[in-house]
Design a protein around this motif. Sequence first.
Motif, PDB file in Angstrom:
ATOM      1  N   ALA A   1      -0.169   9.416  -4.706  1.00 15.09           N
ATOM      2  CA  ALA A   1      -1.604   9.145  -4.595  1.00 15.09           C
ATOM      3  C   ALA A   1      -2.108   9.573  -3.221  1.00 15.09           C
ATOM      4  N   SER A   2      -3.249  10.251  -3.207  1.00 18.29           N
ATOM      5  CA  SER A   2      -3.836  10.675  -1.935  1.00 18.29           C
ATOM      6  C   SER A   2      -4.721   9.592  -1.338  1.00 18.29           C
ATOM      7  N   LEU A   3      -5.261   8.718  -2.194  1.00 16.15           N
ATOM      8  CA  LEU A   3      -6.018   7.554  -1.748  1.00 16.15           C
ATOM      9  C   LEU A   3      -5.390   6.314  -2.370  1.00 16.15           C
ATOM     10  N   VAL A   4      -5.202   5.276  -1.561  1.00 15.68           N
ATOM     11  CA  VAL A   4      -4.736   3.984  -2.069  1.00 15.68           C
ATOM     12  C   VAL A   4      -5.806   2.964  -1.726  1.00 15.68           C
ATOM     13  N   VAL A   5      -6.346   2.324  -2.739  1.00 17.98           N
ATOM     14  CA  VAL A   5      -7.514   1.459  -2.589  1.00 17.98           C
ATOM     15  C   VAL A   5      -7.125   0.010  -2.818  1.00 17.98           C
ATOM     16  N   CYS A   6      -7.356  -0.829  -1.828  1.00 14.17           N
ATOM     17  CA  CYS A   6      -7.139  -2.269  -1.975  1.00 14.17           C
ATOM     18  C   CYS A   6      -8.439  -2.899  -2.454  1.00 14.17           C
ATOM     19  N   THR A   7      -8.384  -3.608  -3.580  1.00 12.08           N
ATOM     20  CA  THR A   7      -9.593  -4.201  -4.144  1.00 12.08           C
ATOM     21  C   THR A   7      -9.784  -5.658  -3.758  1.00 12.08           C
ATOM     22  N   CYS A   8      -8.908  -6.189  -2.928  1.00 10.03           N
ATOM     23  CA  CYS A   8      -9.008  -7.587  -2.492  1.00 10.03           C
ATOM     24  C   CYS A   8      -9.673  -7.661  -1.125  1.00 10.03           C
TER      25      CYS A   8
ATOM     26  N   PRO B   1      -5.577   5.051   3.297  1.00 14.18           N
ATOM     27  CA  PRO B   1      -5.752   3.672   2.855  1.00 14.18           C
ATOM     28  C   PRO B   1      -7.227   3.286   2.875  1.00 14.18           C
ATOM     29  N   VAL B   2      -7.697   2.671   1.811  1.00 16.33           N
ATOM     30  CA  VAL B   2      -9.119   2.364   1.647  1.00 16.33           C
ATOM     31  C   VAL B   2      -9.281   0.907   1.244  1.00 16.33           C
ATOM     32  N   ARG B   3     -10.305   0.249   1.784  1.00 18.86           N
ATOM     33  CA  ARG B   3     -10.676  -1.083   1.285  1.00 18.86           C
ATOM     34  C   ARG B   3     -11.935  -0.943   0.441  1.00 18.86           C
ATOM     35  N   ILE B   4     -11.941  -1.553  -0.711  1.00 22.26           N
ATOM     36  CA  ILE B   4     -13.002  -1.326  -1.689  1.00 22.26           C
ATOM     37  C   ILE B   4     -14.365  -1.792  -1.199  1.00 22.26           C
ATOM     38  N   ASP B   5     -14.399  -2.742  -0.270  1.00 23.49           N
ATOM     39  CA  ASP B   5     -15.682  -3.348   0.106  1.00 23.49           C
ATOM     40  C   ASP B   5     -16.360  -2.708   1.311  1.00 23.49           C
ATOM     41  N   ARG B   6     -15.790  -1.664   1.883  1.00 26.40           N
ATOM     42  CA  ARG B   6     -16.419  -1.057   3.058  1.00 26.40           C
ATOM     43  C   ARG B   6     -17.759  -0.404   2.705  1.00 26.40           C
ATOM     44  N   ALA B   7     -17.826   0.272   1.583  1.00 22.81           N
ATOM     45  CA  ALA B   7     -19.090   0.900   1.179  1.00 22.81           C
ATOM     46  C   ALA B   7     -20.165  -0.157   0.954  1.00 22.81           C
TER      47      ALA B   7
ATOM     48  N   MET C   1       0.831  -1.201   0.000  1.00 22.24           N
ATOM     49  CA  MET C   1       0.000   0.000   0.000  1.00 22.24           C
ATOM     50  C   MET C   1       0.871   1.257   0.000  1.00 22.24           C
ATOM     51  N   THR C   2       1.930   1.241   0.783  1.00 21.14           N
ATOM     52  CA  THR C   2       2.821   2.400   0.872  1.00 21.14           C
ATOM     53  C   THR C   2       3.557   2.625  -0.448  1.00 21.14           C
ATOM     54  N   ARG C   3       3.979   1.533  -1.089  1.00 16.94           N
ATOM     55  CA  ARG C   3       4.626   1.659  -2.401  1.00 16.94           C
ATOM     56  C   ARG C   3       3.672   2.283  -3.420  1.00 16.94           C
ATOM     57  N   ALA C   4       2.421   1.869  -3.364  1.00 17.30           N
ATOM     58  CA  ALA C   4       1.434   2.383  -4.307  1.00 17.30           C
ATOM     59  C   ALA C   4       1.225   3.890  -4.132  1.00 17.30           C
ATOM     60  N   ALA C   5       1.438   4.365  -2.918  1.00 18.62           N
ATOM     61  CA  ALA C   5       1.258   5.798  -2.632  1.00 18.62           C
ATOM     62  C   ALA C   5       2.496   6.619  -2.946  1.00 18.62           C
TER      63      ALA C   5
ATOM     64  N   ALA D   1      -6.276  -5.629   6.490  1.00 21.45           N
ATOM     65  CA  ALA D   1      -4.876  -5.261   6.723  1.00 21.45           C
ATOM     66  C   ALA D   1      -4.512  -4.019   5.931  1.00 21.45           C
ATOM     67  N   ALA D   2      -4.989  -3.941   4.697  1.00 18.74           N
ATOM     68  CA  ALA D   2      -4.678  -2.790   3.853  1.00 18.74           C
ATOM     69  C   ALA D   2      -5.217  -1.501   4.455  1.00 18.74           C
ATOM     70  N   GLU D   3      -6.437  -1.565   4.968  1.00 19.65           N
ATOM     71  CA  GLU D   3      -7.072  -0.376   5.530  1.00 19.65           C
ATOM     72  C   GLU D   3      -6.351   0.117   6.785  1.00 19.65           C
ATOM     73  N   ARG D   4      -5.659  -0.776   7.455  1.00 18.01           N
ATOM     74  CA  ARG D   4      -4.927  -0.415   8.684  1.00 18.01           C
ATOM     75  C   ARG D   4      -3.494   0.037   8.400  1.00 18.01           C
ATOM     76  N   THR D   5      -3.144   0.241   7.163  1.00 16.43           N
ATOM     77  CA  THR D   5      -1.779   0.644   6.819  1.00 16.43           C
ATOM     78  C   THR D   5      -1.408   1.968   7.489  1.00 16.43           C
ATOM     79  N   PRO D   6      -0.323   2.012   8.246  1.00 16.26           N
ATOM     80  CA  PRO D   6       0.121   3.292   8.826  1.00 16.26           C
ATOM     81  C   PRO D   6       0.592   4.215   7.700  1.00 16.26           C
ATOM     82  N   SER D   7      -0.093   5.326   7.519  1.00 15.02           N
ATOM     83  CA  SER D   7       0.213   6.186   6.375  1.00 15.02           C
ATOM     84  C   SER D   7       0.893   7.493   6.770  1.00 15.02           C
ATOM     85  N   LYS D   8       1.009   7.747   8.071  1.00 16.14           N
ATOM     86  CA  LYS D   8       1.619   8.985   8.567  1.00 16.14           C
ATOM     87  C   LYS D   8       0.958  10.226   7.969  1.00 16.14           C
TER      88      LYS D   8
END
Length: 219
Positions: A69-76, A94-100, A61-65, A82-89
Amino acid sequence: MQKHVAFVHTSPVHVATFEGLINAMHPGLKVEHFVEEDLLIDAQRMGADNPALVTRVHKAMTRAASTGASLVVCTCSTIGGAAERTPSKGLFVPVRIDRAMADEAVRLGPKILLVAALESTLGPTKKLLEESAIALGTVIEVEHLVVAGAWTHFLRDDRISYIKAISASISAVAPHTANVIVLAQASMAPAAQALNSLGIKILSSPNLGVQSVVAQLNK
């Protein structure tokens, strides 16, 4: 918020899906796609909460940012938690696609049929639904269905058989006992259209997730 989004996928088939949705909802948005197939493979083997795997998800996720990128979305869905909990400082969201999708399912509940092609997806998605229920102050009942053999079709790139297997399994379990059906994995989304005749709301993550991403960008 800067108009730049990165997606982290665990299959290359999702690139075209999400590129198309973004182009339809937010033309001109800068989008990047990163495919990390090994993360899902190892999540199936090790479990989505394995500490070493979680660390790798955070790094992906951090590499993708890293290009802004201001938003990094995990589609899995399997590794979404785990992706949504990424420490982004504070450098990206970090966003998970299935929360909505989960939030909408809870609003439409309380009886939810959760369908997955991979058993490893059930636990993370059920936990997400429960989080949404708590946040919305309601109680839900979740039943689940794993579509036996469907993932083999997906791995063989036989999308027609994949969607047929999912649709047939859902039709066979008398879904009228549920208020809403949740398709746990983004790859299952085409089954929603195939099941229109059931007369029950069927939710998938790509469309709802991208709507949510665009809304965040427009704040």
